[in-house]
Structures are given as C-alpha cells and as structure tokens.
Design an enzyme around this catalytic site. Structure first.
Site, short mmCIF file in Angstrom:
data_model
loop_
_atom_site.label_atom_id
_atom_site.label_comp_id
_atom_site.label_asym_id
_atom_site.label_seq_id
_atom_site.Cartn_x
_atom_site.Cartn_y
_atom_site.Cartn_z
N CYS A 1 13.30 62.32 32.41
CA CYS A 1 13.00 61.40 32.29
C CYS A 1 12.14 60.59 31.08
CB CYS A 1 12.13 61.37 33.67
SG CYS A 1 10.81 60.44 34.37
N CYS B 1 4.83 50.25 36.93
CA CYS B 1 6.16 51.59 38.07
C CYS B 1 5.46 52.04 38.40
CB CYS B 1 7.76 51.15 37.40
SG CYS B 1 8.72 49.97 36.11
N CYS C 1 13.51 51.46 29.73
CA CYS C 1 13.71 50.22 29.31
C CYS C 1 13.54 49.32 29.06
CB CYS C 1 14.31 49.25 30.92
SG CYS C 1 13.23 49.20 32.85
N CYS D 1 12.90 57.77 34.70
CA CYS D 1 12.76 56.62 33.75
C CYS D 1 13.35 57.10 32.53
CB CYS D 1 11.44 56.59 33.30
SG CYS D 1 10.63 55.31 32.51
N CYS E 1 14.87 46.11 32.77
CA CYS E 1 16.21 46.18 32.45
C CYS E 1 17.19 46.56 34.37
CB CYS E 1 17.51 46.67 31.05
SG CYS E 1 18.90 45.95 31.27
N CYS F 1 11.78 54.25 39.67
CA CYS F 1 13.46 54.96 39.26
C CYS F 1 13.13 56.24 38.98
CB CYS F 1 13.16 54.27 38.30
SG CYS F 1 13.70 52.63 38.09
N CYS G 1 18.11 40.14 35.62
CA CYS G 1 16.70 39.37 35.13
C CYS G 1 16.53 38.62 36.29
CB CYS G 1 16.31 39.03 33.79
SG CYS G 1 15.95 40.77 33.32
N CYS H 1 17.04 42.46 26.35
CA CYS H 1 18.13 42.01 25.75
C CYS H 1 17.12 41.36 25.07
CB CYS H 1 19.41 41.50 26.92
SG CYS H 1 19.91 42.57 28.03
N CYS I 1 9.03 68.06 39.00
CA CYS I 1 9.18 66.86 38.07
C CYS I 1 10.63 66.74 37.11
CB CYS I 1 7.82 67.37 36.70
SG CYS I 1 8.35 66.31 35.19
N HIS J 1 4.26 58.26 32.49
CA HIS J 1 4.02 60.32 32.46
C HIS J 1 2.36 60.27 32.55
CE1 HIS J 1 4.45 64.08 32.07
NE2 HIS J 1 3.77 63.65 30.73
N CYS K 1 23.40 39.94 31.56
CA CYS K 1 24.12 40.12 33.05
C CYS K 1 23.23 39.43 34.38
CB CYS K 1 24.26 41.84 33.67
SG CYS K 1 22.77 42.49 34.41
N CYS L 1 2.00 59.17 36.76
CA CYS L 1 2.81 59.56 37.71
C CYS L 1 2.46 60.57 38.41
CB CYS L 1 4.09 59.93 36.78
SG CYS L 1 5.51 60.49 37.58
FE1 FSX Z 1 19.96 42.99 30.06
FE2 FSX Z 1 18.88 40.89 31.14
FE3 FSX Z 1 19.49 44.05 31.13
FE4 FSX Z 1 20.60 42.25 32.37
O1 FSX Z 1 18.04 39.06 30.96
S1 FSX Z 1 17.74 43.12 30.40
S2 FSX Z 1 21.53 43.72 30.44
S3 FSX Z 1 19.09 44.18 33.48
O2 FSX Z 1 19.45 40.71 33.24
O3 FSX Z 1 19.94 40.94 30.08
FE1 SF4 Z 2 6.69 62.46 33.27
FE2 SF4 Z 2 8.35 61.37 34.44
FE3 SF4 Z 2 7.50 64.07 35.19
FE4 SF4 Z 2 6.99 61.77 35.99
S1 SF4 Z 2 8.65 63.23 36.55
S2 SF4 Z 2 5.86 63.23 34.96
S3 SF4 Z 2 6.97 59.75 34.30
S4 SF4 Z 2 8.67 63.32 33.21
FE1 SF4 Z 3 10.16 50.95 34.91
FE2 SF4 Z 3 11.15 53.16 33.63
FE3 SF4 Z 3 12.27 52.46 35.70
FE4 SF4 Z 3 12.19 50.64 33.33
S1 SF4 Z 3 13.15 52.48 33.99
S2 SF4 Z 3 11.73 50.12 35.13
S3 SF4 Z 3 10.07 51.62 32.44
S4 SF4 Z 3 10.94 53.19 35.63
#
Ligand code: FSX
Ligand code: SF4
Ligand code: SF4
Length: 305
Positions: free
Chosen positions: A259, A268, A289, A286, A192, A280, A53, A153, A253, A229, A50, A232
């Site tokens: 999550c 992150c 991803c 989370c 992602c 996130c 990145c 991807c 939590c 986790h 998309c 966190c």
């Molecule tokens: Fe995939 Fe990326 Fe997700 Fe998008 O490189 S990693 S769909 S955020 O742009 O391709």
């Molecule tokens: Fe774990 Fe998610 Fe709870 Fe944070 S919010 S303590 S990462 S389950």
């Molecule tokens: Fe980080 Fe989880 Fe968000 Fe991905 S989904 S960017 S691993 S917090």
C-alpha cells in the site's frame, strides 16, 4: 441559489442524505451550478490514454453525466462521446476555439508524445493534413481560458505512456506548455483514472469561481489536500502492527502488501469510488495513482507477504 466559494468547496465533500456516505456531492450543488454556470464551451481532447478518465466521468453519480452535460457545461468536442466524426467534427472544434478564444475551457486526457514530431498520436486529418496531439494541445492551449489535465497520463510524468522506456517521449500538459512558453493556467486532476467528482468538481469551480486553490503539484486542495494513510480507516491496525496477509482480509493494514497510502494525497478514503461502493484499499492497496512519478515511482504495486 447562489453559493459562496467556501460553501461550494464544502458541498464538494458534503454528505448525501439517506445514503449514509460522506463522499459524494450534495444534490444542492447541481441546482446551484445549473443557475450559476454560464454553460461555457468545453473542448475535451484525448492523446495517449486508455479512455479510462472519460469512462470514469460517465460514471458520475451526483451530478449525473446527463446533468453535467445539460446543465453545467457545453461539451463541444469529445472524441469518445460525440456523435460527429472526421473533418466536420474537427472543423467545429476549431471554430469554437476561435469564436470563444480566451473563454473556452480545454480538457486534456492522455499523454502527448513528442518523439518524431508527434507522429505517434495523430488525432485527425483536415484537407489531407494529419494533426498530431502535440500540435493540437499547443494550438488549443494557447487559446483556452484554462486547461484541466485529467488523469495520470496528462499530468506530471505522463503516467503509463511515460513509464520507463517511453519510446514515444510521452509528455504532460504542464511540460508541453512550459516548453512552448504557453501561460494558460493548468489545473492537474490526476488519477488512473481520475475520480468523476474530482473532474466535475474542478470544472464547476473553474466555471463558477475561477481556478481553485492548488497544491505545489497544481492539484485542487479540496480533493488532494490530505494524506490517505493519515486518514485511512485501517490506520489503527497500522499503529498496532496488525498487517493483513491477503487483499480480501476484512481487517488489518495493507502496508506489507504494498500500500502506497503513506505517500499519496487524495480523498479516496472518504469519497470512495463507484458511487461509494468501495475503494482501492478495501479490496487491494493504494497504488499512488495521483502522485508525480506514477507508475514507476510507485512500483512494485504489490508485495507478497
Ligand atoms: Fe491514463 Fe486516462 Fe490511466 Fe487510462 O486519462 S490516466 S491510462 S485510467 O484513461 O489516460
Ligand atoms: Fe496506511 Fe495503507 Fe495501512 Fe491504510 S492500509 S493505514 S493507507 S498503509
Ligand atoms: Fe485513490 Fe490510491 Fe486508488 Fe489512486 S490508487 S484511486 S490515490 S486509493
């Protein structure tokens, strides 16, 4: 200013004075990279994705994208940001790959469809002949010094295009290289999208010191070496069994909301996103991803309590 590899890795997670956050690169890093990097040519290609990145890279704060492009790398081809287009742009890309064979770096964003001879992702045309992402990835991959696969991807199970159904038989860089016996090192920078620091930091490490230390999934341990986790800021709520009933709750939590922090390794929790504004788990959950199997293995992303 020359940095040892150890100092470099430390700076990648260093503290930015005055901002009160500990997630971004130390400004000293840019200076060191400016002096040490050889402005190696970088070719960035895009398949099924998309462009998230690339957009994420453009949000790089320390160093800024301007500093990355001017001081650290020589970006020779990028479908979204380059001014050139069409056959001329492709010819330039091929000439750089030949001139710097074994010396340039390839970045692959997006998945590579393999069904029906790759025709579901055609990246250009030379002399009336269509070039598929599948063909391009293999051709450039063989000539590159190293390949960085960015985003969910291009890594593991091909992210969103590779999700259940996968009618285009979308595949990742590792799988394409393995199928063709291409031995060029692959560094996986998933997400992602991938965080700008993960992309810039990995690239800088490759340019200055070679391939960084990788985990069993081919990810740089300096960014993906610790579990979300376990680190966190909401962990004490988890221990006390205090669960948040909504995404917008300041406390509690998010486990019961879906999550996937317990199954996810990335920084992150301390690096945060959008220049350190949030991440996130602060606003949602989370969704794992950066892990193999994403998105199917992490679905459903959200759960109602
Ligand atoms: Fe995939 Fe990326 Fe997700 Fe998008 O490189 S990693 S769909 S955020 O742009 O391709
Ligand atoms: Fe774990 Fe998610 Fe709870 Fe944070 S919010 S303590 S990462 S389950
Ligand atoms: Fe980080 Fe989880 Fe968000 Fe991905 S989904 S960017 S691993 S917090």
């Amino acid at each position: 200013m020359s940095l040892t590899r150890r100092e470099f890795v430390k700076l990648c997670g260093g503290t930015v004075a005055g901002l009160g956050v500990s997630q971004m690169f130390n400004p000293g890093l840019v200076k060191a990279m400016d002096q040490a990097a050889q402005k190696a040519p970088v070719i960035w290609i895009q398949g099924q994705g998309c462009t998230g990145c690339s957009v994420s890279l453009l949000n790089s704060v320390h160093p800024s994208i301007k500093e990355v492009l001017i001081k650290i790398i020589s970006l020779e081809y990028h479908p979204t940001v380059m001014a050139a287009e069409g056959e001329l742009a492709l010819e330039h890309m091929y000439s750089i790959a030949d001139e710097y064979k074994g010396k340039f770096f390839l970045i692959v964003e997006g998945a590579i469809p393999t069904a029906d001879k790759g025709l579901y992702c055609r990246v250009g045309e030379i002399g009336g002949r269509e070039i598929t992402m599948h063909e391009l990835t293999r051709e450039l991959g063989k000539k590159a010094a190293a390949t960085v696969a960015v985003g969910a991807c291009a890594t593991f199970d091909a992210g969103i295009p590779g999700a259940a159904g996968n009618v285009t038989q979308a595949s990742s860089v590792n799988k394409i290289f393995n199928a063709d016996g291409i031995g060029t090192p692959v560094i996986n920078v998933p997400g992602c999208p991938a965080h700008p620091d993960w992309m810039v930091g990995t690239l800088a490490h490759v340019l200055m010191y070679g391939v960084p230390e990788l985990d069993k999934n081919g990810r740089p341990t300096m960014f993906f070496g610790r579990n979300i986790h376990e680190n966190c800021p909401y962990r004490s709520y988890y221990e006390m069994g205090e669960m948040s009933p909504t995404f917008t709750d300041k406390e509690g939590c998010r486990y019961e909301l879906g999550c996937k922090g317990p199954y996810t390794n990335a920084d992150c929790w301390k690096r945060r996103w959008n220049g350190g504004v949030n991440w996130c788990v602060e606003n949602a959950v989370c969704i794992g991803c950066v892990e193999p199997g994403f998105p199917d293995a992490m679905s459903p992303f959200y759960m109602a309590v």
